[in-house]
Motif scaffolding. Sequence first.
Motif: not given
Length: 628
Positions: A227-233, A239-241, A263-274, A316-317
């Motif tokens: 989600a950093l591209p949206y925060h950094e814009a 909106e980040e969420l 279930d396996d698809a969910c376990r393959q995701l890591e979410f990044r936030y500012s 946050s940058s």
Amino acid sequence: MTAEPPELPLAAAFPDADREQWQHLVEGVLRKSGAAPATGAAAEDALATDLQDGIRIRPLYTAENGTAPLGHPGFPPFVRGGRAEGTTVGGWDVRQRQVQSDPRRANEAVLADLENGSTSVWLAVGDGGVPVSGLAEALRGVYLDLAPIALDAGADFTPAAEGLLRLYTESGVPLGEAVGALGADPLGLLARTGDDSKLRVQLEAAARLAGRCTAEAPGIRALAVDALPYHEAGGSPAEELGASLATGVAYLRQLTQAGLGVDDACRQLEFRYSATADQFLTIAKLRAARRLWARVAEVSGAAPEAAAQRQHAVTSSVMMARRDPWVNMLRTTVAALSAGVGGADAVTVLPFDAALGLSDAFARRIARNTQSVLLEESHLSKVIDPAGGSWYVERLTDELARAGWAFFQEIEGAGGQAAALRSGLIRERLAHTWERRSAELAHRREPITGVSEFPHLAEAPVVREPAPAPVGGGGGGLPRVRRDDAYERLRARSDAHLEAGGERPKVFLAALGPVAVHTARAAFAGNLYQAGGIETVQETVDAQSVAEAFARSGAGIACLCSSDAVYGEQAAAVAAALKAAGARQVHLAGKPGERREEFVTAGVGSFVHVGCDAVEVLSSALDVMEVA
């Protein structure tokens, strides 16, 4: 067996207080402050604060502001944490970022971090980092069975992932025991660059990586929902969420279509936030993110144990200043604390000089030690959901979740994340949000310590080696913004003037009357002008002495500083004398009130006061002084 003693009502000797009594006390405070008279709920409303996303912060929260049941840590909806034990066992993952392009120097930095507090590595690979061919050199000497590796490889995520998986095998680490993240994020790359020519191929490649990880390396997550591209814009927390949810849903669709179970698809995701220095918004955002993703997973048919969102929080940058960068240490400390309290699984603290180029060893050490102090000395990780139960935090979490969900629905209604990026919907929304926030920054309603407030013109600049150019940040992709952008442009003009002529542009502060009378406004004006790189020269004057004092100052413009009463007696005469002495423009510190026409006629061209557009005032002043 001794009977359990009855509960002790600590406030039993005091009468119950109600909201009306508190509002009555607020009315008294407002009267004494000179604010507009208000009673009852209106008095309380006068103390409220408006935030982005239509959220209004009340001055008082009680049980009346409670929200729906929150569940328990480690159970849906995961508001209180993704794991039942929280971070009490081992703390959160201290994940240091590496952006060196030289594999040898990157290796030195990686080893120094891991030997001194970091628990994992976040390595930039390809554009903006080490080349894929240098991955083995960058990780030489790293115990891959102990230190998780997270990649940020942009468009090179496939060869970078294959290279890392090969390193595990060559190092004798069974893939089934490896822990890390491959960082494939095709939609994040689209947001950064605006180039969707290879999006379909990239999504399919990411799905193949996820399938391989599920089958061979279940401890490695293939995809990042960044989600950093949206925060950094310039995007707001909601909106980040919303953008992260839409991205996560798009990846779920891609992975399940490729044959993975939900279930396996969910376990393959890591979410990044500012994580920002607004501690409560950061805490609430991370809690709201888990709640929203739990809802998506539930609707998608995922089992409860697969619905917990894995979170990586990055300071946050956008909030990082280039002037007086030492203050960034304080900002990142608050942001890291907020990320830990909010329940992030991994936290990255950007070094205080990250906005200036490649961070030096001292900056990296401070970034690591910031987390070490929070974990080892403050014991922040020893309490599960420390903000839980606060009526304010719970209400803010609820409001952010609702606002984020509304933006997610808007994106889905526009055809999903990829379509919303292609159409410009997201870009336009973020630009509109940043425009509103820029106005707050320009009027100093959102102050930046060391930049728009309490600047230090005489401080030598902090110089660093240039860092590799980050991916995107212009062209067809989302822009990268910083809070100090407008003031940085002003200061750059002043710096160029200093380099060309040997001195900065100057303003003469004409202090009228006794010290006790003019000090407050002179201090305000000095702070304001220095934020634009304008040096101040102050002297106590009157109409007879001001011309000579102004000539001595070498200033191009002047500002009158005193009380309203003294202005009524002296401002017109002093302003006229300053104009006659050659001042290109005369300002007055304070609001003009009913005497505006009189002051303007005497030569006052601008009024500077709390809430004025500081960027416009300063830019105009530099224009008048012909500072290019």
